[in-house]
Design a protein around this motif. Structure first.
Motif, PDB file in Angstrom:
ATOM      1  N   SER A  71       0.964  -1.284   0.076  1.00 49.50           N
ATOM      2  CA  SER A  71       0.124   0.003   0.026  1.00 49.50           C
ATOM      3  C   SER A  71       0.789   1.289   0.086  1.00 49.50           C
ATOM      4  O   SER A  71       1.846   1.297   0.887  1.00 49.50           O
ATOM      5  CB  SER A  71      -1.009   0.052   1.194  1.00 49.50           C
ATOM      6  OG  SER A  71      -1.521  -1.167   1.410  1.00 49.50           O
ATOM      7  N   GLU A  73       1.354   5.524  -0.278  1.00 50.82           N
ATOM      8  CA  GLU A  73       0.415   6.737  -0.109  1.00 50.82           C
ATOM      9  C   GLU A  73       0.763   7.667  -1.301  1.00 50.82           C
ATOM     10  O   GLU A  73       1.180   9.027  -0.920  1.00 50.82           O
ATOM     11  CB  GLU A  73       0.906   7.281   1.256  1.00 50.82           C
ATOM     12  CG  GLU A  73       2.521   7.673   1.355  1.00 50.82           C
ATOM     13  CD  GLU A  73       3.202   6.703   1.925  1.00 50.82           C
ATOM     14  OE1 GLU A  73       3.068   5.557   1.913  1.00 50.82           O
ATOM     15  OE2 GLU A  73       4.428   6.990   2.554  1.00 50.82           O
ATOM     16  N   PRO A  78      -3.665   6.877  -3.080  1.00 44.27           N
ATOM     17  CA  PRO A  78      -2.928   5.833  -2.702  1.00 44.27           C
ATOM     18  C   PRO A  78      -3.162   4.630  -3.621  1.00 44.27           C
ATOM     19  O   PRO A  78      -4.163   4.581  -4.108  1.00 44.27           O
ATOM     20  CB  PRO A  78      -3.388   5.397  -1.365  1.00 44.27           C
ATOM     21  CG  PRO A  78      -4.052   6.833  -0.647  1.00 44.27           C
ATOM     22  CD  PRO A  78      -4.418   7.491  -1.957  1.00 44.27           C
ATOM     23  N   TYR A  80      -3.002   0.631  -4.012  1.00 47.33           N
ATOM     24  CA  TYR A  80      -3.137  -0.559  -3.094  1.00 47.33           C
ATOM     25  C   TYR A  80      -2.961  -1.924  -4.099  1.00 47.33           C
ATOM     26  O   TYR A  80      -3.439  -1.841  -5.211  1.00 47.33           O
ATOM     27  CB  TYR A  80      -4.437  -0.885  -2.670  1.00 47.33           C
ATOM     28  CG  TYR A  80      -4.867   0.438  -1.606  1.00 47.33           C
ATOM     29  CD1 TYR A  80      -4.214   0.602  -0.297  1.00 47.33           C
ATOM     30  CD2 TYR A  80      -5.499   1.635  -2.129  1.00 47.33           C
ATOM     31  CE1 TYR A  80      -4.483   1.828   0.448  1.00 47.33           C
ATOM     32  CE2 TYR A  80      -5.617   2.716  -1.409  1.00 47.33           C
ATOM     33  CZ  TYR A  80      -5.176   2.762  -0.148  1.00 47.33           C
ATOM     34  OH  TYR A  80      -5.727   3.772   0.733  1.00 47.33           O
ATOM     35  N   THR A  88      -6.009   0.228   6.893  1.00 48.66           N
ATOM     36  CA  THR A  88      -4.825   0.385   6.079  1.00 48.66           C
ATOM     37  C   THR A  88      -4.889   1.834   5.090  1.00 48.66           C
ATOM     38  O   THR A  88      -4.253   2.482   5.144  1.00 48.66           O
ATOM     39  CB  THR A  88      -4.498  -0.765   5.217  1.00 48.66           C
ATOM     40  OG1 THR A  88      -4.062  -1.847   6.244  1.00 48.66           O
ATOM     41  CG2 THR A  88      -3.025  -0.395   3.945  1.00 48.66           C
ATOM     42  N   HIS A  91      -4.439   4.620   7.236  1.00 52.30           N
ATOM     43  CA  HIS A  91      -2.972   5.024   7.331  1.00 52.30           C
ATOM     44  C   HIS A  91      -2.592   5.697   6.480  1.00 52.30           C
ATOM     45  O   HIS A  91      -1.915   6.714   6.304  1.00 52.30           O
ATOM     46  CB  HIS A  91      -2.296   3.539   7.558  1.00 52.30           C
ATOM     47  CG  HIS A  91      -0.887   3.844   7.773  1.00 52.30           C
ATOM     48  ND1 HIS A  91      -0.090   3.415   8.765  1.00 52.30           N
ATOM     49  CD2 HIS A  91       0.032   3.944   6.823  1.00 52.30           C
ATOM     50  CE1 HIS A  91       1.137   3.568   8.644  1.00 52.30           C
ATOM     51  NE2 HIS A  91       1.277   3.945   7.404  1.00 52.30           N
ATOM     52  N   GLU A  92      -2.816   4.985   5.101  1.00 50.48           N
ATOM     53  CA  GLU A  92      -2.239   5.841   3.718  1.00 50.48           C
ATOM     54  C   GLU A  92      -2.966   7.095   3.518  1.00 50.48           C
ATOM     55  O   GLU A  92      -2.114   8.166   3.233  1.00 50.48           O
ATOM     56  CB  GLU A  92      -2.598   5.064   2.394  1.00 50.48           C
ATOM     57  CG  GLU A  92      -2.047   3.351   2.695  1.00 50.48           C
ATOM     58  CD  GLU A  92      -0.603   3.420   3.026  1.00 50.48           C
ATOM     59  OE1 GLU A  92       0.120   4.300   2.704  1.00 50.48           O
ATOM     60  OE2 GLU A  92      -0.292   2.437   3.806  1.00 50.48           O
ATOM     61  N   HIS A  95      -1.084  10.081   5.397  1.00 49.61           N
ATOM     62  CA  HIS A  95       0.249  10.260   4.873  1.00 49.61           C
ATOM     63  C   HIS A  95      -0.164  11.712   3.931  1.00 49.61           C
ATOM     64  O   HIS A  95       0.687  12.136   3.687  1.00 49.61           O
ATOM     65  CB  HIS A  95       0.785   9.169   3.902  1.00 49.61           C
ATOM     66  CG  HIS A  95       1.561   8.311   4.841  1.00 49.61           C
ATOM     67  ND1 HIS A  95       2.558   8.647   5.900  1.00 49.61           N
ATOM     68  CD2 HIS A  95       1.423   6.840   4.895  1.00 49.61           C
ATOM     69  CE1 HIS A  95       2.919   7.587   6.350  1.00 49.61           C
ATOM     70  NE2 HIS A  95       2.197   6.429   5.854  1.00 49.61           N
ATOM     71  N   GLU A 114       5.711   7.993   9.410  1.00 52.78           N
ATOM     72  CA  GLU A 114       5.063   6.668   9.883  1.00 52.78           C
ATOM     73  C   GLU A 114       4.754   6.578  11.243  1.00 52.78           C
ATOM     74  O   GLU A 114       3.540   5.888  11.591  1.00 52.78           O
ATOM     75  CB  GLU A 114       6.285   5.611   9.757  1.00 52.78           C
ATOM     76  CG  GLU A 114       6.398   5.541   8.220  1.00 52.78           C
ATOM     77  CD  GLU A 114       5.484   5.181   7.096  1.00 52.78           C
ATOM     78  OE1 GLU A 114       4.422   4.815   7.560  1.00 52.78           O
ATOM     79  OE2 GLU A 114       5.742   5.097   5.835  1.00 52.78           O
TER      80      GLU A 114
END
Ligand SMILES: [Zn+2]
Length: 237
Positions: A71, A73, A78, A80, A88, A91-92, A95, A114
């Protein structure tokens, strides 16, 4: 609050439908709707979404028949390698603020990407009912003191430990610990000021510590020394 940054999402038509919380959707709808929800949700904590569109590109990526797992960013969209968890995706998309807008001055400061995206997972999992952010902190903190995990110095990673799990998870823990130390109001003011002040620019760990001290009104040298500049499991901070 600025709501509703939207944009195109694309998914490989061979990807299977996705079921989350009893709802089944085509993969493209899953990515589109989850991305929109995550951007709206995270904007509350991180400040206005820094770009004008968002979305996802979801592939069915394989190499010689074996699925690839990644994955990435990519700014506003993003990428995938397959269907991914909502965590997830959150999360991306974190970013977009931490990495794609505010960018570390050098790789030494990669925890500013991160660790912050990991902290976004804490927020997301509280949002989706998995567990509170504090419980996520405790889960990460439960690693035994003898684990090599605790030997990585988060704010000074080496070439082969730059993307070590400690940079992610201890980085995320650092932010939750700071949040609990100074309180939500000051903590989220720091995050929103950070994303505004360094929007589409570069920043360092020292910049983050200075801003945290300024907004909290506290001397945080010992705190950050313990959490990101010293090997070993923190026991007091
Ligand atoms: Zn990441």
């Amino acid at each position: 609050m600025t709501r509703g940054a939207r944009g195109p999402s694309a998914a490989d038509p061979v990807l299977p439908p996705v079921t989350v919380g009893g709802t089944t959707r085509d993969a493209v709808d899953f990515f589109y709707e989850t991305s929109a929800e995550a951007v709206d949700f995270l904007s509350q904590y991180f400040g206005p979404y820094p770009f004008s569109s968002t979305g996802a590109i979801a592939d069915n990526a394989t190499y010689q028949g074996t699925p690839l797992g990644f994955s990435l960013e990519t700014q506003t969209k993003p990428v995938y390698s397959a269907v991914r968890s909502t965590r997830t995706i959150a999360h991306e998309l974190a970013h977009m603020w931490f990495g794609d807008s505010v960018t570390p001055a050098t790789w030494d400061h990669i925890w500013l990407n991160e660790g912050f995206a990991t902290f976004a997972e804490y927020l997301w999992q509280e949002h989706d009912g998995t567990r509170t952010a504090h419980a996520s902190f405790l889960l990460d903190y439960a690693r035994p003191a003898t684990s090599s995990f605790w030997q990585i110095i988060v704010a000074d990673p080496q070439r082969d430990t730059m993307f070590a799990s400690a940079v992610y998870r201890r980085g995320g823990m650092t932010l939750q610990a700071l949040r609990e130390k100074i309180g939500d109001e000051r903590f989220f003011t720091i995050l929103k000021t950070w994303t505004a002040k360094y929007r589409h620019g570069n920043a360092t760990t020292a910049d983050f510590i200075a801003l945290s001290e300024k907004i909290s009104g506290q001397d945080l040298d010992a705190f950050f020394q313990t959490w990101i500049y010293t090997a070993g499991k923190p026991t007091s901070w």
